[in-house]
Design a protein around this motif. Structure first.
Motif, PDB file in Angstrom:
ATOM      1  N   ASP A 130     -11.123  -5.345 -16.164  1.00 42.30           N
ATOM      2  CA  ASP A 130     -10.927  -4.335 -17.209  1.00 42.30           C
ATOM      3  C   ASP A 130     -11.305  -2.959 -16.674  1.00 42.30           C
ATOM      4  O   ASP A 130     -11.891  -2.842 -15.605  1.00 42.30           O
ATOM      5  CB  ASP A 130     -11.788  -4.688 -18.430  1.00 42.30           C
TER       6      ASP A 130
ATOM      7  N   ARG B 194      -3.141  -6.060 -21.148  1.00 41.46           N
ATOM      8  CA  ARG B 194      -4.094  -5.809 -20.061  1.00 41.46           C
ATOM      9  C   ARG B 194      -3.398  -5.108 -18.894  1.00 41.46           C
ATOM     10  O   ARG B 194      -3.922  -4.149 -18.332  1.00 41.46           O
ATOM     11  CB  ARG B 194      -4.716  -7.133 -19.611  1.00 41.46           C
ATOM     12  N   ASP B 195      -2.204  -5.587 -18.529  1.00 44.02           N
ATOM     13  CA  ASP B 195      -1.433  -4.957 -17.449  1.00 44.02           C
ATOM     14  C   ASP B 195      -1.177  -3.486 -17.748  1.00 44.02           C
ATOM     15  O   ASP B 195      -1.370  -2.623 -16.889  1.00 44.02           O
ATOM     16  CB  ASP B 195      -0.071  -5.653 -17.286  1.00 44.02           C
TER      17      ASP B 195
ATOM     18  N   TYR C 192     -13.109  -8.750 -20.112  1.00 44.87           N
ATOM     19  CA  TYR C 192     -12.044  -7.915 -20.670  1.00 44.87           C
ATOM     20  C   TYR C 192     -12.240  -7.686 -22.158  1.00 44.87           C
ATOM     21  O   TYR C 192     -12.411  -8.648 -22.916  1.00 44.87           O
ATOM     22  CB  TYR C 192     -10.673  -8.573 -20.406  1.00 44.87           C
TER      23      TYR C 192
ATOM     24  N   LYS D 127      -5.427   0.151  -8.655  1.00 43.18           N
ATOM     25  CA  LYS D 127      -4.790  -0.946  -9.397  1.00 43.18           C
ATOM     26  C   LYS D 127      -5.343  -2.287  -8.914  1.00 43.18           C
ATOM     27  O   LYS D 127      -5.693  -3.146  -9.720  1.00 43.18           O
ATOM     28  CB  LYS D 127      -3.278  -0.873  -9.165  1.00 43.18           C
TER      29      LYS D 127
ATOM     30  N   SER E 232      -5.030   3.147 -13.647  1.00 42.55           N
ATOM     31  CA  SER E 232      -4.860   3.410 -12.206  1.00 42.55           C
ATOM     32  C   SER E 232      -4.053   4.686 -11.975  1.00 42.55           C
ATOM     33  O   SER E 232      -4.310   5.429 -11.033  1.00 42.55           O
ATOM     34  CB  SER E 232      -4.218   2.217 -11.500  1.00 42.55           C
TER      35      SER E 232
ATOM     36  N   LEU F 139      -4.416  -1.443 -17.494  1.00 46.69           N
ATOM     37  CA  LEU F 139      -4.864  -1.241 -16.114  1.00 46.69           C
ATOM     38  C   LEU F 139      -3.911  -0.315 -15.352  1.00 46.69           C
ATOM     39  O   LEU F 139      -4.356   0.505 -14.542  1.00 46.69           O
ATOM     40  CB  LEU F 139      -5.003  -2.587 -15.379  1.00 46.69           C
ATOM     41  N   ASN F 140      -2.617  -0.449 -15.605  1.00 46.73           N
ATOM     42  CA  ASN F 140      -1.647   0.430 -14.940  1.00 46.73           C
ATOM     43  C   ASN F 140      -1.861   1.885 -15.337  1.00 46.73           C
ATOM     44  O   ASN F 140      -1.811   2.776 -14.493  1.00 46.73           O
ATOM     45  CB  ASN F 140      -0.211   0.016 -15.274  1.00 46.73           C
TER      46      ASN F 140
ATOM     47  N   GLU G 266      -3.978 -14.827 -16.808  1.00 52.41           N
ATOM     48  CA  GLU G 266      -5.093 -14.067 -16.222  1.00 52.41           C
ATOM     49  C   GLU G 266      -5.894 -13.343 -17.304  1.00 52.41           C
ATOM     50  O   GLU G 266      -7.110 -13.211 -17.197  1.00 52.41           O
ATOM     51  CB  GLU G 266      -4.568 -13.033 -15.210  1.00 52.41           C
ATOM     52  N   THR G 267      -5.197 -12.877 -18.328  1.00 55.24           N
ATOM     53  CA  THR G 267      -5.875 -12.165 -19.422  1.00 55.24           C
ATOM     54  C   THR G 267      -6.829 -13.122 -20.149  1.00 55.24           C
ATOM     55  O   THR G 267      -7.956 -12.744 -20.488  1.00 55.24           O
ATOM     56  CB  THR G 267      -4.831 -11.573 -20.392  1.00 55.24           C
TER      57      THR G 267
ATOM     58  N   TYR H 103      -7.560  -4.797 -11.247  1.00 52.54           N
ATOM     59  CA  TYR H 103      -7.075  -6.154 -11.496  1.00 52.54           C
ATOM     60  C   TYR H 103      -8.125  -7.182 -11.093  1.00 52.54           C
ATOM     61  O   TYR H 103      -8.258  -8.223 -11.714  1.00 52.54           O
ATOM     62  CB  TYR H 103      -5.752  -6.414 -10.762  1.00 52.54           C
ATOM     63  N   LYS H 104      -8.878  -6.866 -10.024  1.00 47.85           N
ATOM     64  CA  LYS H 104      -9.930  -7.772  -9.556  1.00 47.85           C
ATOM     65  C   LYS H 104     -11.116  -7.731 -10.516  1.00 47.85           C
ATOM     66  O   LYS H 104     -11.740  -8.744 -10.792  1.00 47.85           O
ATOM     67  CB  LYS H 104     -10.373  -7.330  -8.154  1.00 47.85           C
TER      68      LYS H 104
END
Lengths: 133, 63
Positions: A131, A68-69, B38, A123, A76, A72-73, B28-29, A127-128
């Motif tokens: 997705d 997920r990180d 998600y 970003k 962004s 999203l990175n 968090e995921t 994150y808020k």
């Protein structure tokens, strides 16, 4: 393990990059008379090393980024490029119609600042949201 | 998208943190997965299903 290896590599890159600036500054002050240029180079090199070390040390404490990180990175970063492109297009139009006069330094400053800010804001937003979609 | 992850997680007595560790993601995921906010990769969906001894079809419900 992969994270540590990656961070170690980043530390090395950071010190080489910062060190090159410091070395360049020292060599400039030796070859010519010490002046503003060498002072800027040395202080930039030191700033890169200090800020980079602090940022990387902070990252070491954070958990390893998951899918997920990474998603999203990447998103962004794409937003940042896209919106900066739009800003550049607006700047071109502003210059073409001679609405405001910009120097090259100002344009580069706007692009540099907007790219970083848009990336950070998008970003935070993603994150808020959770997705990309 | 709706998910039944929370229900299955409770059935197996797992916390969000436990499940996150089992499938190798951040807590968090799991939070966003449970909220249905998600869309996971096929691999993550498979790993979650495996960790909760279930199937992807059972866990993820597409409207």
């Amino acid at each position: 393990m992969a994270k540590m290896k990656n961070l170690k590599l980043r530390f090395i890159m950071l010190y080489i990059f910062g060190g090159l600036f410091v070395l360049g500054g020292i060599l400039t002050s030796i070859s010519s008379s010490p002046g503003e240029k060498s002072t800027y180079m040395i202080s930039t090199g030191i700033a890169i090393i200090i800020v980079g070390t602090l940022a990387l040390r902070r990252r070491m404490k954070l958990p390893e980024p998951d899918e997920r990180d990474i998603k999203l990175n990447r998103a962004s970063l794409s937003y940042s490029w896209f919106f900066t492109y739009l800003i550049v297009a607006v700047l071109v139009l502003v210059d073409y119609f001679k609405l405001i006069f910009f120097t090259a330094q100002q344009v580069l400053g706007i692009v540099f600042f907007s790219m970083i800010m848009i990336q950070l804001i998008s970003k935070m937003y993603l994150y808020k949201k959770g997705d990309v979609n | 998208m709706k998910t039944r992850i929370k229900e299955f997680r409770a059935k197996h007595n797992l916390t969000q943190e436990d499940l996150a560790k089992k499938v190798g993601v951040r807590r968090e995921t799991i939070v966003f997965l449970e909220k249905g906010k998600y869309n996971p990769s096929l691999k993550l969906a498979h790993d979650v299903a495996l960790a909760l001894k279930s199937t992807i079809e059972e866990l993820f419900i597409f409207d």
